[in-house]
Design a protein around this motif. Structure first.
Motif, PDB file in Angstrom:
ATOM      1  N   TRP A  90      53.631  67.394  77.375  1.00  0.00           N
ATOM      2  CA  TRP A  90      53.987  68.192  76.200  1.00  0.00           C
ATOM      3  C   TRP A  90      55.202  67.603  75.488  1.00  0.00           C
ATOM      4  O   TRP A  90      55.246  67.553  74.260  1.00  0.00           O
ATOM      5  CB  TRP A  90      54.281  69.623  76.649  1.00  0.00           C
ATOM      6  N   GLN A  91      56.177  67.132  76.263  1.00  0.00           N
ATOM      7  CA  GLN A  91      57.404  66.584  75.683  1.00  0.00           C
ATOM      8  C   GLN A  91      57.171  65.162  75.157  1.00  0.00           C
ATOM      9  O   GLN A  91      57.562  64.837  74.028  1.00  0.00           O
ATOM     10  CB  GLN A  91      58.536  66.583  76.720  1.00  0.00           C
ATOM     11  N   LEU A  92      56.533  64.327  75.942  1.00  0.00           N
ATOM     12  CA  LEU A  92      56.387  62.913  75.591  1.00  0.00           C
ATOM     13  C   LEU A  92      55.481  62.723  74.378  1.00  0.00           C
ATOM     14  O   LEU A  92      55.739  61.871  73.524  1.00  0.00           O
ATOM     15  CB  LEU A  92      55.857  62.138  76.803  1.00  0.00           C
ATOM     16  N   HIS A  93      54.417  63.501  74.282  1.00  0.00           N
ATOM     17  CA  HIS A  93      53.464  63.308  73.194  1.00  0.00           C
ATOM     18  C   HIS A  93      54.000  63.771  71.841  1.00  0.00           C
ATOM     19  O   HIS A  93      53.354  63.538  70.816  1.00  0.00           O
ATOM     20  CB  HIS A  93      52.144  64.012  73.514  1.00  0.00           C
ATOM     21  N   GLY A  94      55.150  64.390  71.818  1.00  0.00           N
ATOM     22  CA  GLY A  94      55.776  64.749  70.553  1.00  0.00           C
ATOM     23  C   GLY A  94      56.660  63.663  69.988  1.00  0.00           C
ATOM     24  O   GLY A  94      57.244  63.827  68.917  1.00  0.00           O
ATOM     25  N   ASP A  95      56.750  62.525  70.689  1.00  0.00           N
ATOM     26  CA  ASP A  95      57.649  61.455  70.261  1.00  0.00           C
ATOM     27  C   ASP A  95      56.977  60.569  69.212  1.00  0.00           C
ATOM     28  O   ASP A  95      55.788  60.241  69.331  1.00  0.00           O
ATOM     29  CB  ASP A  95      58.044  60.598  71.468  1.00  0.00           C
ATOM     30  N   PRO A  96      57.702  60.140  68.169  1.00  0.00           N
ATOM     31  CA  PRO A  96      57.083  59.330  67.105  1.00  0.00           C
ATOM     32  C   PRO A  96      56.622  57.950  67.549  1.00  0.00           C
ATOM     33  O   PRO A  96      55.785  57.333  66.886  1.00  0.00           O
ATOM     34  CB  PRO A  96      58.191  59.225  66.049  1.00  0.00           C
ATOM     35  N   MET A  97      57.130  57.444  68.673  1.00  0.00           N
ATOM     36  CA  MET A  97      56.688  56.130  69.148  1.00  0.00           C
ATOM     37  C   MET A  97      55.268  56.157  69.700  1.00  0.00           C
ATOM     38  O   MET A  97      54.712  55.116  70.047  1.00  0.00           O
ATOM     39  CB  MET A  97      57.666  55.607  70.200  1.00  0.00           C
ATOM     40  N   MET A  98      54.671  57.334  69.763  1.00  0.00           N
ATOM     41  CA  MET A  98      53.268  57.423  70.179  1.00  0.00           C
ATOM     42  C   MET A  98      52.363  56.619  69.259  1.00  0.00           C
ATOM     43  O   MET A  98      51.313  56.117  69.685  1.00  0.00           O
ATOM     44  CB  MET A  98      52.827  58.887  70.209  1.00  0.00           C
ATOM     45  N   TRP A  99      52.747  56.470  67.981  1.00  0.00           N
ATOM     46  CA  TRP A  99      51.905  55.700  67.064  1.00  0.00           C
ATOM     47  C   TRP A  99      51.914  54.216  67.442  1.00  0.00           C
ATOM     48  O   TRP A  99      50.860  53.559  67.427  1.00  0.00           O
ATOM     49  CB  TRP A  99      52.400  55.888  65.627  1.00  0.00           C
ATOM     50  N   VAL A 100      53.064  53.674  67.788  1.00  0.00           N
ATOM     51  CA  VAL A 100      53.129  52.285  68.246  1.00  0.00           C
ATOM     52  C   VAL A 100      52.365  52.140  69.555  1.00  0.00           C
ATOM     53  O   VAL A 100      51.626  51.168  69.767  1.00  0.00           O
ATOM     54  CB  VAL A 100      54.594  51.844  68.422  1.00  0.00           C
ATOM     55  N   ALA A 101      52.515  53.125  70.434  1.00  0.00           N
ATOM     56  CA  ALA A 101      51.821  53.089  71.717  1.00  0.00           C
ATOM     57  C   ALA A 101      50.308  53.095  71.534  1.00  0.00           C
ATOM     58  O   ALA A 101      49.578  52.430  72.278  1.00  0.00           O
ATOM     59  CB  ALA A 101      52.251  54.288  72.565  1.00  0.00           C
ATOM     60  N   GLY A 102      49.828  53.836  70.542  1.00  0.00           N
ATOM     61  CA  GLY A 102      48.393  53.881  70.298  1.00  0.00           C
ATOM     62  C   GLY A 102      47.838  52.530  69.883  1.00  0.00           C
ATOM     63  O   GLY A 102      46.728  52.151  70.293  1.00  0.00           O
ATOM     64  N   VAL A 103      48.599  51.770  69.105  1.00  0.00           N
ATOM     65  CA  VAL A 103      48.150  50.435  68.707  1.00  0.00           C
ATOM     66  C   VAL A 103      48.172  49.487  69.912  1.00  0.00           C
ATOM     67  O   VAL A 103      47.260  48.671  70.087  1.00  0.00           O
ATOM     68  CB  VAL A 103      49.018  49.895  67.559  1.00  0.00           C
ATOM     69  N   ARG A 104      49.194  49.606  70.744  1.00  0.00           N
ATOM     70  CA  ARG A 104      49.212  48.788  71.972  1.00  0.00           C
ATOM     71  C   ARG A 104      47.979  49.075  72.808  1.00  0.00           C
ATOM     72  O   ARG A 104      47.359  48.169  73.375  1.00  0.00           O
ATOM     73  CB  ARG A 104      50.466  49.093  72.799  1.00  0.00           C
ATOM     74  N   LEU A 115      41.880  56.215  63.694  1.00  0.00           N
ATOM     75  CA  LEU A 115      43.199  56.492  64.254  1.00  0.00           C
ATOM     76  C   LEU A 115      43.490  57.988  64.226  1.00  0.00           C
ATOM     77  O   LEU A 115      44.012  58.558  65.188  1.00  0.00           O
ATOM     78  CB  LEU A 115      44.260  55.723  63.467  1.00  0.00           C
ATOM     79  N   MET A 116      43.133  58.633  63.134  1.00  0.00           N
ATOM     80  CA  MET A 116      43.387  60.065  63.007  1.00  0.00           C
ATOM     81  C   MET A 116      42.508  60.870  63.959  1.00  0.00           C
ATOM     82  O   MET A 116      42.928  61.901  64.491  1.00  0.00           O
ATOM     83  CB  MET A 116      43.168  60.517  61.567  1.00  0.00           C
ATOM     84  N   ARG A 117      41.279  60.416  64.183  1.00  0.00           N
ATOM     85  CA  ARG A 117      40.407  61.130  65.135  1.00  0.00           C
ATOM     86  C   ARG A 117      40.969  61.036  66.551  1.00  0.00           C
ATOM     87  O   ARG A 117      40.923  62.008  67.317  1.00  0.00           O
ATOM     88  CB  ARG A 117      38.985  60.570  65.070  1.00  0.00           C
ATOM     89  N   THR A 118      41.499  59.872  66.903  1.00  0.00           N
ATOM     90  CA  THR A 118      42.128  59.729  68.218  1.00  0.00           C
ATOM     91  C   THR A 118      43.361  60.612  68.314  1.00  0.00           C
ATOM     92  O   THR A 118      43.565  61.305  69.326  1.00  0.00           O
ATOM     93  CB  THR A 118      42.514  58.257  68.467  1.00  0.00           C
ATOM     94  N   ALA A 119      44.188  60.613  67.268  1.00  0.00           N
ATOM     95  CA  ALA A 119      45.390  61.451  67.255  1.00  0.00           C
ATOM     96  C   ALA A 119      45.011  62.923  67.342  1.00  0.00           C
ATOM     97  O   ALA A 119      45.690  63.714  68.016  1.00  0.00           O
ATOM     98  CB  ALA A 119      46.205  61.178  65.991  1.00  0.00           C
ATOM     99  N   ASN A 120      43.936  63.294  66.681  1.00  0.00           N
ATOM    100  CA  ASN A 120      43.504  64.681  66.710  1.00  0.00           C
ATOM    101  C   ASN A 120      43.047  65.082  68.111  1.00  0.00           C
ATOM    102  O   ASN A 120      43.349  66.187  68.586  1.00  0.00           O
ATOM    103  CB  ASN A 120      42.370  64.900  65.710  1.00  0.00           C
ATOM    104  N   PHE A 121      42.329  64.187  68.795  1.00  0.00           N
ATOM    105  CA  PHE A 121      41.877  64.484  70.160  1.00  0.00           C
ATOM    106  C   PHE A 121      43.076  64.633  71.098  1.00  0.00           C
ATOM    107  O   PHE A 121      43.151  65.587  71.880  1.00  0.00           O
ATOM    108  CB  PHE A 121      40.953  63.378  70.660  1.00  0.00           C
ATOM    109  N   VAL A 122      44.031  63.690  71.019  1.00  0.00           N
ATOM    110  CA  VAL A 122      45.217  63.759  71.878  1.00  0.00           C
ATOM    111  C   VAL A 122      46.018  65.020  71.567  1.00  0.00           C
ATOM    112  O   VAL A 122      46.478  65.727  72.477  1.00  0.00           O
ATOM    113  CB  VAL A 122      46.090  62.498  71.711  1.00  0.00           C
TER     114      VAL A 122
END
Length: 281
Positions: A15-29, A58-65
């Motif tokens: 809950w805490q970690l997935h609110g961090d903005p670096m999740m977008w960079v992590a998703g590309v990795r 990308l948005m569909r993945t973000a929506n699922f997460v």
């Protein structure tokens, strides 16, 4: 009766970690890493329009997460059922043997899951999000739940850092940067865009993609055929980027679609607000 906190709840590290903005960079990795499994990436190439609809994917993945992390139990289970149904209908052709196979093979689902969760944990933590090793292990254990949602037996999924490292060591001989992986690599560096946006792509997106690529493990750099950057340099870049992005007020960041965090806070109250210092509770 209290509101449904969902599958992870505000007490989770997730809950805490997935609110961090670096999740977008992590998703590309994660995309770079996932593409190194020939059968997994072939499933994407044969069943996805990611070249024409990169933002939508990308948005569909973000929506699922976001749904599985911050949504109600019912919405998370429904999202998982939808993913399982879609995967059950898709097949691909092995690039080496010509064999037809289902993209929902446990081996492939496990690789996609582990590459994704490892990327989230690695990038966010390395960029300055404070987590102890025990909290990192707790995060991985929590994601046996997300593994179940996509159709895996949770008992077959790594539940701590030691198990995850052993898994990657075991699967490495199966990895390679074939034509499909190189197509993904090229796409991530130069995604199609309107001619007027090409300068912005060079300035903004390419920096994100290059940082995500730099954060890959050394064996991934070797497979892609480019020298691995010095670890200390990558860490400094990740920390600088994380510091910059975290300067943007969270309430402003969370206004971006799909707004799962704001909806969760409206459902559960202001104490549900994600924050790094809550991960150790």
């Amino acid at each position: 009766m209290g509101a449904d906190p969902g599958l992870f709840t505000p007490a989770s590290v997730t809950w805490q970690l997935h609110g961090d903005p670096m999740m977008w960079v992590a998703g590309v990795r994660a995309l770079y890493l996932q593409a190194l499994h020939p059968r997994a990436v072939r499933g994407v190439m044969e069943n996805s329009d990611f070249r024409r609809d990169a933002w939508g994917r990308l948005m569909r993945t973000a929506n699922f997460v976001g749904t599985t992390t911050y949504g109600t139990t019912e919405s998370a289970e429904r999202a998982g059922a939808r993913i399982r149904k879609i995967h059950s209908m898709l097949t691909a052709t092995d690039p080496d043997t010509g064999e037809r196979y289902g993209v929902d093979e446990p081996e492939l689902l496990r690789w996609v899951h582990c590459a994704e969760i490892d990327s989230y944990l690695h990038v966010v933590r390395r960029s300055g999000f404070p987590l102890t090793d025990a909290q990192a292990d707790r995060y991985l254990a929590e994601h046996r739940t997300s593994a179940r949602l996509v159709g895996l037996d949770p008992a077959t999924v790594p539940g701590d850092q030691e198990e995850l490292a052993a898994y990657f060591e075991k699967v490495r001989p199966q990895l390679g940067a074939g034509a499909d992986a190189r197509a993904v690599d090229d796409f991530l560096l130069r995604p199609p865009t309107h001619p007027l946006l090409i300068p912005a792509r060079a300035v903004l997106w390419r920096r994100v993609a290059q940082l995500a690529y730099a954060a890959l493990p050394p064996y991934a750099h070797e497979l892609y055929g480019r020298p691995a950057p010095r670890a200390a340099v990558v860490t400094r870049r990740l920390r600088a980027t994380g510091t910059l992005l975290r300067c943007v007020p969270a309430r402003l960041r969370w206004q971006l679609p799909p707004k799962h965090i704001l909806r969760a806070m409206a459902r559960l109250g202001p104490d549900a607000r994600p924050a790094p210092y809550k991960a150790g509770r």
